[in-house]
Design an enzyme around this catalytic site. Structure first.
Site, PDB file in Angstrom:
ATOM      1  N   HIS A 148      -6.409  -2.996  -1.176  1.00 43.39           N
ATOM      2  CA  HIS A 148      -5.759  -3.866  -0.188  1.00 43.39           C
ATOM      3  C   HIS A 148      -6.648  -5.069   0.111  1.00 43.39           C
ATOM      4  CE1 HIS A 148      -3.146  -5.061   3.144  1.00 43.39           C
ATOM      5  NE2 HIS A 148      -4.283  -5.473   3.685  1.00 43.39           N
ATOM      6  N   ASN A 164       1.174 -16.609  -3.818  1.00 41.34           N
ATOM      7  CA  ASN A 164       1.275 -17.374  -2.582  1.00 41.34           C
ATOM      8  C   ASN A 164       0.108 -16.964  -1.695  1.00 41.34           C
ATOM      9  OD1 ASN A 164       3.738 -18.635  -3.318  1.00 41.34           O
ATOM     10  ND2 ASN A 164       4.848 -16.774  -2.762  1.00 41.34           N
ATOM     11  N   GLY A 196       4.029 -19.749   1.860  1.00 44.86           N
ATOM     12  CA  GLY A 196       5.199 -18.881   1.717  1.00 44.86           C
ATOM     13  C   GLY A 196       4.860 -17.417   1.509  1.00 44.86           C
ATOM     14  N   CYS A 211       0.847  -1.209   0.000  1.00 48.78           N
ATOM     15  CA  CYS A 211       0.000   0.000   0.000  1.00 48.78           C
ATOM     16  C   CYS A 211       0.878   1.253   0.000  1.00 48.78           C
ATOM     17  CB  CYS A 211      -0.927   0.011   1.209  1.00 48.78           C
ATOM     18  SG  CYS A 211      -2.375  -1.052   1.028  1.00 48.78           S
ATOM     19  N   ASP A 270      10.490  -7.060  -8.511  1.00 49.79           N
ATOM     20  CA  ASP A 270      10.712  -7.637  -7.188  1.00 49.79           C
ATOM     21  C   ASP A 270      12.104  -7.241  -6.698  1.00 49.79           C
ATOM     22  OD1 ASP A 270       9.328 -10.273  -5.553  1.00 49.79           O
ATOM     23  OD2 ASP A 270      11.388  -9.718  -5.073  1.00 49.79           O
ATOM     24  N   HIS A 327      -0.929 -10.141  -4.439  1.00 48.75           N
ATOM     25  CA  HIS A 327       0.008  -9.865  -5.529  1.00 48.75           C
ATOM     26  C   HIS A 327       0.302 -11.143  -6.287  1.00 48.75           C
ATOM     27  CE1 HIS A 327       2.474 -11.047  -2.062  1.00 48.75           C
ATOM     28  NE2 HIS A 327       3.356 -11.516  -2.929  1.00 48.75           N
ATOM     29  N   HIS A 384      -0.652  -8.683   1.143  1.00 53.52           N
ATOM     30  CA  HIS A 384      -1.400  -7.819   0.219  1.00 53.52           C
ATOM     31  C   HIS A 384      -1.388  -8.543  -1.128  1.00 53.52           C
ATOM     32  CE1 HIS A 384      -2.241  -3.533  -1.453  1.00 53.52           C
ATOM     33  NE2 HIS A 384      -2.298  -4.381  -2.478  1.00 53.52           N
TER      34      HIS A 384
HETATM   35  P1  AMP Z   1       5.336 -13.412  -1.156  1.00 54.53           P
HETATM   36  O1  AMP Z   1       6.191 -14.476  -0.555  1.00 54.53           O
HETATM   37  O2  AMP Z   1       4.482 -13.937  -2.279  1.00 54.53           O
HETATM   38  O3  AMP Z   1       4.549 -12.631  -0.124  1.00 54.53           O
HETATM   39  O4  AMP Z   1       6.343 -12.446  -1.891  1.00 54.53           O
HETATM   40  C1  AMP Z   1       6.644 -11.154  -1.469  1.00 54.53           C
HETATM   41  C2  AMP Z   1       7.638 -10.636  -2.470  1.00 54.53           C
HETATM   42  O5  AMP Z   1       7.718  -9.232  -2.305  1.00 54.53           O
HETATM   43  C3  AMP Z   1       9.055 -11.199  -2.318  1.00 54.53           C
HETATM   44  O6  AMP Z   1       9.455 -11.801  -3.550  1.00 54.53           O
HETATM   45  C4  AMP Z   1       9.893  -9.971  -1.972  1.00 54.53           C
HETATM   46  O7  AMP Z   1      11.183 -10.024  -2.552  1.00 54.53           O
HETATM   47  C5  AMP Z   1       9.045  -8.849  -2.537  1.00 54.53           C
HETATM   48  N1  AMP Z   1       9.200  -7.546  -1.901  1.00 54.53           N
HETATM   49  C6  AMP Z   1       9.109  -7.267  -0.573  1.00 54.53           C
HETATM   50  N2  AMP Z   1       9.264  -5.949  -0.358  1.00 54.53           N
HETATM   51  C7  AMP Z   1       9.451  -5.391  -1.579  1.00 54.53           C
HETATM   52  C8  AMP Z   1       9.687  -4.048  -2.022  1.00 54.53           C
HETATM   53  N3  AMP Z   1       9.762  -3.026  -1.155  1.00 54.53           N
HETATM   54  N4  AMP Z   1       9.858  -3.837  -3.349  1.00 54.53           N
HETATM   55  C9  AMP Z   1       9.806  -4.865  -4.228  1.00 54.53           C
HETATM   56  N5  AMP Z   1       9.579  -6.146  -3.868  1.00 54.53           N
HETATM   57  C10 AMP Z   1       9.412  -6.398  -2.560  1.00 54.53           C
HETATM   58 ZN    ZN Z   2      -1.777  -3.243   1.413  1.00 56.71          ZN
END
Ligand code: AMP
Ligand code: ZN
Length: 111
Positions: free
Chosen positions: A46, A87, A93, A7, A30, A100, A98
């Site tokens: 969200h 995920n 995992g 967010c 990422d 994605h 949020h």
């Molecule tokens: P998940 O395990 O599906 O919740 O993946 C979260 C993903 O968000 C991971 O691959 C992280 O590397 C990525 N991530 C976390 N913070 C950031 C950020 N500030 N900018 C870009 N990617 C992020």
């Molecule tokens: Zn959010």
């Protein structure tokens, strides 16, 4: 107003390398890429995970998210050769609560 990291990126309070944006999604690289192309397509609304997507009552949102994934892939030049992963829950995992979708491309994947 949600305080979660995605967010905050959507509100431009935190930096991100944005590759695509429309009404429903923001897509950015990422921070810890697991493939040569690794982009997150994030719902602007969200929602904690796919379980919380009101797919039957808000078809516009559900369709918009998938359209955003397609358009992000096209923008990245990987249409026809990419993997999409979401995920759902800690056991799967999920780290950021949020909704994605990971777009991964550019290497061979084991199913
Ligand atoms: P998940 O395990 O599906 O919740 O993946 C979260 C993903 O968000 C991971 O691959 C992280 O590397 C990525 N991530 C976390 N913070 C950031 C950020 N500030 N900018 C870009 N990617 C992020
Ligand atoms: Zn959010």
């Amino acid at each position: 107003m949600e305080d979660c990291v995605f967010c905050r990126i959507i509100r431009r309070e935190l930096p991100a390398d944005v590759v695509y944006e429309d009404e429903q999604v923001l897509a950015f690289k990422d921070i810890n890429p697991q493939a040569p192309t690794h982009v997150l397509v994030v719902a602007k609304k969200h929602l904690a995970s796919l379980d919380d997507l009101p797919a039957e009552t808000d078809e516009k949102l559900a369709a918009g998210i998938f359209s955003g994934i397609q358009k992000t892939a096209a923008r990245l030049g990987v249409s026809g050769g990419y993997k999409v992963v979401t995920n759902c829950g800690e056991a799967a995992g999920q780290v950021v609560g949020h909704l994605h979708f990971h777009i991964l491309a550019g290497k061979k994947f084991v199913p």
